[in-house]
Scaffold this active site. Structure first.
Site, short mmCIF file in Angstrom:
data_model
loop_
_atom_site.label_atom_id
_atom_site.label_comp_id
_atom_site.label_asym_id
_atom_site.label_seq_id
_atom_site.Cartn_x
_atom_site.Cartn_y
_atom_site.Cartn_z
N THR A 71 -55.45 -0.48 -28.25
CA THR A 71 -54.82 -1.69 -28.80
C THR A 71 -54.11 -2.39 -27.65
O THR A 71 -53.65 -1.74 -26.72
CB THR A 71 -53.77 -1.36 -29.87
OG1 THR A 71 -52.76 -0.56 -29.27
CG2 THR A 71 -54.39 -0.62 -31.04
N GLU A 114 -57.94 -1.72 -34.94
CA GLU A 114 -58.04 -0.56 -35.84
C GLU A 114 -59.04 -0.77 -36.97
O GLU A 114 -59.37 0.17 -37.68
CB GLU A 114 -56.66 -0.27 -36.46
CG GLU A 114 -55.62 0.30 -35.52
CD GLU A 114 -54.83 -0.78 -34.78
OE1 GLU A 114 -55.34 -1.92 -34.64
OE2 GLU A 114 -53.71 -0.49 -34.33
N LYS A 171 -36.21 -13.68 -41.00
CA LYS A 171 -35.41 -13.23 -42.14
C LYS A 171 -34.10 -14.01 -42.15
O LYS A 171 -33.15 -13.66 -41.48
CB LYS A 171 -35.19 -11.72 -42.08
CG LYS A 171 -36.51 -10.98 -42.13
CD LYS A 171 -36.38 -9.50 -41.83
CE LYS A 171 -37.75 -8.89 -41.61
NZ LYS A 171 -38.24 -8.99 -40.20
N TRP A 213 -37.42 -14.97 -46.64
CA TRP A 213 -38.37 -14.94 -45.53
C TRP A 213 -38.88 -16.34 -45.24
O TRP A 213 -39.27 -17.06 -46.15
CB TRP A 213 -39.55 -14.04 -45.89
CG TRP A 213 -39.26 -12.59 -45.76
CD1 TRP A 213 -38.05 -12.03 -45.43
CD2 TRP A 213 -40.16 -11.51 -45.95
NE1 TRP A 213 -38.16 -10.67 -45.41
CE2 TRP A 213 -39.43 -10.31 -45.72
CE3 TRP A 213 -41.50 -11.42 -46.28
CZ2 TRP A 213 -40.03 -9.05 -45.83
CZ3 TRP A 213 -42.09 -10.17 -46.38
CH2 TRP A 213 -41.36 -8.99 -46.15
#
Ligand code: ADP
Length: 548
Positions: A187, A331, A443, A448
């Site tokens: 990754t 992934e 936040k 949000w």
């Protein structure tokens, strides 16, 4: 009751054999920067892959699951390595040439690569790393470049063409366990050490079939695909394998990834399909706006790896180029979703579906998990972290030689699902809309704010070239958005104008009060906005921030 069906392993070897025979006439065209590109049929590339496997075994001593690395652009030789290495039972390790030097050294050592096949043009990158790569015994150089840079290397140096020349064009391919390792990709590690994802023969086989399906990229042997997405990043989204299954021709840009040569390639070779991240399409759009080119052959472009701004999709619609939005990650091999609108809609009704990340194929199961671990409904409103599982989804990371594979708690649920780190909603009819990365969401006072929504709204302004929004600490609200904006040349837009423009689409309490104009948005090794860098620049006072 047991079935009565044969149990034939699903392997990369099978894909190679199929591609080089059934689709032997299909072509890999590699850009050279010269008058003529290099053209090679699948049959020829398959033969050369077989010769490479013979050379790796007989000359370089690869006889098991040793790792053979590639440090290469997208080109025919890289495709040959893609098939030779896994088919002989070894493991292909694609090295991301945009990783910082320390990370490259780290992953080569972690994977214990024995051989590296490298493009000559990348020797300046490899040469200084070599003293730190004790496991590398052989360096195989392909294509133009200054060999003197590795004259002192301890590892043995070979020329790709000389190494494969005259080798047998048959190989007694081993019977492989379909669950064994075929390829690996680390990754691009935004935090901490990179983590190794190891694809199996089976996962690659099944993923390739999905890539080809009409509900995904819909590739056929009548077309050509321009593979911009690098072979060093998640197997070029599975395209080299998928193409050998269906015989679609490949157009490979090699190192010519700048907007001007890409535009030329498209105009001359007229690919129907292409795949790349939004930054590439942004760059190309700017190029063809300045120097018009005919891009209209591209009827099915896959865009993903980062959210596609609606303004970008709209701009390409006007050029007669159709973008299809897809979501995935290292992934997930990477195909996770793709945005084909449901059947029977008008162009207007299709639009909101095209902007979503898309639907999950049968091979990928999905669920949304709320902050308290509760599973959320698919109602288009409940936002949670996306978790997935399926046959081409990672279930662990590579533990290194002698180490155990591992499953970090923040990456895998107790029952084995992959936690994607992406936050979003899923509609009743199964379309995923990502609102943010779990780590990028702002936040603010217990609510949000989606950084992506603000960015998209900003990038719709005609004078804004690029915009990235990050959370910055705020005494009153905990966090508030900071908007960093790249203005187009000659723009006179001020912050008030931009804020008013945003206010037409975004709730007032979400509008950023902190603004900065920047020359460019910092990008990660694979061309995505690097918000970590922006947050650091802000913390270090490097940005010229205006507060409204
Ligand atoms: P890295 O995070 O190291 O760059 P990947 O290249 O695997 O790793 O990127 C995967 C991530 O990219 C996803 O988890 C998601 O956040 C983002 N991504 C990929 N495709 C999309 C998309 N279509 N829309 C929004 N985000 C996307």
């Amino acid at each position: 009751m047991l079935s009565t069906m044969q149990d034939v392993p699903l392997t990369v070897t099978r894909i190679l054999q199929h591609g080089m025979t059934i689709h032997g006439k299909s072509q890999i065209t590699t850009w050279t920067g010269e008058a003529e590109p290099q053209r090679r049929t699948f049959a020829e590339a398959g033969r050369r892959a077989t010769q490479l496997a013979n050379a790796l075994r007989d000359e370089l001593g690869i006889d098991g699951d040793q790792r053979v690395a590639t440090l290469m652009w997208n080109n025919a030789e890289h495709v040959e390595a893609y098939f030779a290495i896994p088919s002989m039972g070894a493991v292909l390790h694609t090295l991301n040439l945009r990783l910082p030097a320390e990370q490259l050294v780290w992953i080569v050592n972690h994977a214990a690569d024995r051989v590296v096949i490298v493009n000559g043009s990348l020797l300046p990158l490899l040469a200084p790393l070599l003293p730190h790569l004790p496991t590398i015994e052989h360096i195989v150089v392909s294509g133009p470049g200054d060999r003197s840079l590795i004259a002192d290397a301890e590892a043995q140096v070979h020329e790709y063409e000389e190494l494969i020349a005259g080798r047998p064009t048959t190989y007694d391919w081993p019977e492989l366990d379909e669950r064994s390792a075929a390829a690996m990709c680390y990754t691009s590690g935004t935090t901490g050490d990179p983590k190794g994802v190891v694809y199996s023969h089976r996962s690659i086989y099944l993923h390739s079939m999905q890539v080809n399906m009409s509900e995904s990229m819909g590739l056929t042997d009548k077309d050509t695909t321009l593979v911009v997405v690098p072979q060093f990043h998640v197997n070029a989204w599975g395209l080299p394998h998928a193409t050998f299954m269906t015989g679609i021709n490949m157009l490979m840009p090699d190192r010519f990834l700048q907007p001007a040569p890409l535009a030329e390639m498209i105009e001359r070779e007229r690919p129907e399909h292409a795949a790349a991240v939004p930054t590439i399409w942004q760059g190309l759009l700017a190029e063809v706006t300045a120097n018009p080119r005919d891009l209209s052959s591209m009827q099915q472009v896959t865009i993903g790896g980062a959210a596609c701004p609606p303004s970008l999709m709209e701009a390409y619609d006007k050029l007669g180029v159709r973008l299809f939005h897809a979501w995935g990650m290292t992934e997930t091999s990477p195909l996770g979703t793709m945005a084909h609108p449901p059947a029977g809609l008008t162009t207007e009704e299709e639009w909101p579906y095209r902007l979503t990340q898309g639907r999950f194929p049968a091979g990928v199961e999905a669920r949304l998990v709320g902050p308290g671990g509760e599973h959320l409904p698919w109602d288009g409103e409940s936002a949670g972290e996306l978790e997935v599982r399926g046959t081409w989804i990672a279930g662990a990371y590579y533990g290194g030689a002698g180490g155990e594979n591992f499953r970090p708690e923040d990456k895998f649920s107790e029952d084995g699902w992959l936690k994607t780190g992406d936050v979003g909603v899923i509609s009743r009819d199964g379309y995923l809309t990502l609102t943010d990365r779990a780590k990028d969401v702002i936040k603010s006072g217990g609510e949000w704010i989606s950084s992506v929504e603000l960015e998209n709204a900003l990038m719709a302004h005609p004078e804004v070239a690029e915009a990235a929004v990050v959370a910055v600490p705020d005494e009153k609200w905990g966090e508030r958005p900071l908007a960093t904006v790249v203005l187009k040349e000659g723009s006179t837009a001020d912050y008030e104008t931009l804020r008013t423009f945003l206010g037409e689409k975004i709730a007032k309490w979400q509008l950023p009060e902190r603004w900065a104009v920047v020359p460019a948005v910092p990008k990660t090794s694979v061309g995505k906005f690097d918000k970590k860098v922006i947050r650091r620049q802000y913390a270090d006072g490097e940005l010229d921030v205006t507060e409204l």
